[in-house]
Enzyme design. Structure first.
Site, mmCIF file in Angstrom:
data_model
loop_
_atom_site.group_PDB
_atom_site.id
_atom_site.type_symbol
_atom_site.label_atom_id
_atom_site.label_comp_id
_atom_site.label_asym_id
_atom_site.label_seq_id
_atom_site.Cartn_x
_atom_site.Cartn_y
_atom_site.Cartn_z
ATOM 1 N N ASP A 394 0.838 -1.192 0.000
ATOM 2 C CA ASP A 394 0.000 0.000 0.000
ATOM 3 C C ASP A 394 0.880 1.252 0.000
ATOM 4 O OD1 ASP A 394 -2.706 1.273 0.468
ATOM 5 O OD2 ASP A 394 -1.664 1.965 2.277
ATOM 6 N N GLU A 430 1.641 -0.450 -5.024
ATOM 7 C CA GLU A 430 0.724 0.636 -5.345
ATOM 8 C C GLU A 430 1.614 1.868 -5.492
ATOM 9 O OE1 GLU A 430 -3.431 2.557 -3.682
ATOM 10 O OE2 GLU A 430 -1.809 2.212 -2.246
#
Length: 766
Positions: A394, A430
């Site tokens: 993330d 990401e």
């Protein structure tokens, strides 16, 4: 009270026998680890003047969890610091023992120092946790006050700390989770990873709780649990769909933000980590929760093992960019109390303030070796001890930020490339955060793959936003950007030394994800509808590139027999099929969001992070439209699986590859002529044919024909390649189900393309 000192916690200190674990040149592994006669303990607290290991016993389980009389605490002063680590060997401590730490040292928030021994702190390396946070002033490091949307009512109010206030003297022990000493890991069967090649990988993003909670095929005690994810019915569903790799939203132990709790909500997605080594106990079966953290961990390991036996990989979504502690006015649970200046990124100013490039209030400082070590130790633990096959990082740009911004040569990223355990796993970035220079798509080093937001935006833009513009009489964009994404995004992922080594598989293609509209909502809403989140619809992006096809929202049952739904619903369903075709037949690694294959709606909520409700859960009571969409998804994944031309492992050259005579990728106009520079530069061109020759002598050539215009037209198919033919239409996005409708006109060198549609043709060889 002197602001540079900390309050002393009121509990008596018990000093059992401790002895040094080693000489200054060596300290034990961080965390608490069982030995034959006790435990070795080590914790980083480089700015502390003393650290106590606090052994917690429940002496009266009949009392409420927040009653101090329920607990007895014994404190063991640790030795050190040795290179910033406090450590000891403590005899007599056995598995199952609750514990925490209390850190002594200066309280000087203006210098970033927040030591407060009144607060029991979670071990950052704890592999098991029990209990929960009770939200109040007790879990703040500094004295606090109530904050809320309406200060005249108790509902919707929560406690916040004064960022530079005095330390709060209240003992937090009854109000926070406790770390648990875990037994040595039981011997597991030999780890046999599926090792699915990237070119054959199909990722499925799912939430452990939400995916099985409503599934009647899963026994009720297992629904919404790790065991439910590995139930035979769940595995059969994934295998039948064609999934190779299950990507789970965060399962690290987490807590919800105080504001959410005050509004009766939770952080459903779990991007608010409390423990990077401990699994979230709420997702375990009730029996495992009652048996304790060791049973919870066993259930997680069992889930991974059973999925492996079915040939399905497990990838974890991991959040190393920030923690659950929030900003300086928020929770004081672990890292903040142990070593705030070391763990958290500060802006370098005076007074000290957190630098937030994650949008969560804090950012872990990946310039610090101890922070990098914690992340790497956590990754190795989940890979080796639990057996997972990879990780999705993330806000991964944060993990590559050095003193001068993001760099692909960051020590953490170098470690991922070179570590003998981690470098062979599936690693997915990401590739952005909200800080300066935060968008880094295409910048991560191999072997990492990356979420490709340019693919998402190109597909949505071409089929939805641009079509909506055309329906309103405005110009529509052409096929150039979409074609680049269908061909594997070499412009983003081809830059390397030597060039093109990553291949199109580095592009994790997606049209939807947990964050944003679902597939069904993309075609039913022009605007976000996030009212259930309690933020007056201010949260979530407004740039959805969606199209409601003329009417906002879903009808009750999408009754196609009445106006306006009789005109709207068929086109919405076709648009979903168009988007799926782009996703599943493009070069790259496709990622499906759980429920998109059956038309799951979130009622227009494009930021359902706080919705542990039917807004987020995947339903299993499918209607005819859902069953047709599911069958279409299976069919398209079957095409991808059966035909090597749809699984490109290396970038297209636009020329024959070594040892082959056929050009590896060809583009044609609607007249069957090859696209040239003038055709590519034609403003508003909305029709293209993409021909991907089969790489072998007996493989099929695959032709994708796209009509993004608002009117029907006849398309002349390109000439057959040598040794192939004839063209056979195998799928059209105008078909409700993947079977060709009776009476459909056969193609003979040309095809009639309906407005806004896709057709797929095969030319067989051998």
């Amino acid at each position: 009270m002197d602001a540079t000192t900390s309050p002393e916690a009121p509990r008596p200190v018990v000093r059992p026998l401790v002895r040094p674990t080693a000489r200054r040149s060596h300290v034990p592994p961080l965390g608490v680890h069982v030995t034959p006669d006790g435990v070795d303990v080590a914790v980083v607290a480089s700015h502390a003047t003393a650290v106590d290991l606090c052994l917690v016993d429940v002496v009266d389980p009949g009392l409420p969890e927040t009653d101090p009389a329920r607990y007895r605490e014994r404190r063991v002063p640790l030795l050190g610091p040795t290179y910033g680590v406090w450590h000891a060997h403590v005899p007599g401590v056995r598995p199952g023992q609750r514990y925490g730490f209390r850190a002594h040292g200066p309280w000087d928030p203006r210098a970033g120092m927040r030591h407060n021994p009144a607060k029991l702190l979670v071990d950052p390396y704890a592999r098991g946790l029990v209990g929960s946070v009770t939200y109040g002033p007790e879990v703040l490091g500094a004295v606090g006050h109530l904050r809320g949307d309406d200060p005249t009512t108790p509902d919707g109010r929560w406690w916040v700390a004064e960022p530079y206030g005095d330390p709060d003297p209240t003992d937090s022990l009854p109000f926070v989770p406790h770390s648990v000493v875990m037994p040595p890991m039981p011997q597991a069967p030999p780890l046999t990873r599926p090792r699915v090649p990237w070119a054959e990988t199909v990722v499925y993003e799912a939430h452990v709780r939400g995916f099985t909670l409503l599934d009647p095929a899963v026994p009720e005690p297992l629904r919404g649990t790790y065991a439910g994810m590995a139930h035979p019915a769940t595995i059969a569903y994934l295998r039948d769909l064609g999934i190779t790799t299950l990507e789970l939203l965060p399962i690290h132990a987490s807590v919800s933000e105080p504001r959410l709790v005050a509004h009766g909500l939770t952080n459903y997605w779990g991007y608010s980590t409390l423990g990077f080594f401990a699994p979230e106990p709420r997702y375990a079966t009730r029996a495992a929760q009652e048996a304790g953290p060791a049973a919870v961990l066993d259930e997680v390991r069992g889930m991974v093992h059973l999925l492996h036996e079915a040939g399905i990989e497990v990838v974890l979504d991991v959040v190393y960019n920030h923690t659950c502690e929030g900003g300086d006015d928020q929770l004081h649970l672990s890292w903040r109390g142990l070593d705030n200046p070391l763990y958290y990124l500060h802006d370098g100013g005076t007074p000290a303030a957190l630098a937030d490039v994650t949008g969560t209030g804090n950012t872990l400082d990946f310039r610090r070796p101890r922070v990098i070590q914690m992340a790497l130790d956590s990754l190795r633990y989940w890979a080796q001890e639990v057996g997972v096959d990879g990780f999705r990082f993330d806000l991964a740009t944060t993990l590559g930020r050095g003193s001068y911004g993001f760099t692909a040569e960051h020590p953490f990223l170098v470690a991922l490339q070179t570590d003998p355990v981690l470098s062979g796993l599936k690693l997915i970035a990401e590739p952005w955060d909200v800080g300066p220079g935060g968008w880094q798509t295409g910048s991560f080093p191999p072997p990492m793959a990356e979420w490709n937001d340019r693919f998402r935006d190109a597909v949505r833009g071409f089929w939805l936003a641009s079509a909506a513009a055309g329906a309103a009489g405005r110009p529509m964009e052409g096929v150039r950007e979409l074609s680049t994404r269908l061909a594997g995004s070499a412009d983003l992922f081809g830059h390397s030394d030597p060039p093109l080594v990553r291949g199109p598989v580095a592009s994790v293609n997606y049209v939807t994800a947990h964050d944003g509209f679902t597939l069904a909502d993309l075609v039913a809403y022009d605007r976000k509808h996030n009212w259930a989140n309690g933020e007056d619809n201010r949260d979530g992006t407004g740039n959805n590139l969606s199209w409601n096809h003329g009417v906002e929202g879903h009808s009750a049952g999408d009754d196609t027999a009445t106006e306006p739904w009789s005109a709207v619903v068929p086109m919405r369903r076709r648009s979903q099929r168009n988007l799926l075709a782009m996703l599943l037949l493009a070069a790259g690694t496709p990622m499906i969001t759980a429920g998109d294959e059956v038309g799951r709606s979130q009622q227009g909520n494009n930021n359902a992070y706080a919705q542990d409700s039917e807004i987020s859960w995947v339903r299993r009571d499918h209607d005819d439209a859902a069953r047709d969409l599911l069958a279409t998804t299976r069919f398209l994944l079957g095409l991808r699986r059966e035909h090597p031309a749809l699984r490109a492992d290396s970038f297209f050259l636009g020329a024959p590859r070594r040892g082959e005579t056929r050009t590896d990728l060809l583009w044609f106009t609607e007249t069957g002529e090859q696209m040239d520079t003038r055709a590519w530069d034609e403003p508003g061109r909305r029709v293209v044919q993409m021909l991907r020759p089969g790489p072998g002598e007996t493989d099929c050539d695959v032709l994708l024909v796209l009509n993004g215009r608002l009117d029907d037209l006849d398309v002349k198919l390109p000439p057959l390649l040598e040794g192939a033919g004839p063209w056979e239409r195998v799928w059209s996005s105008t078909w409700d189900a993947p079977e060709e409708p009776a009476g459909e006109e056969r193609c003979s060198g040309s095809a009639t393309m309906d407005a806004l549609s896709v057709q797929v043709f095969l030319a067989r060889r051998g």
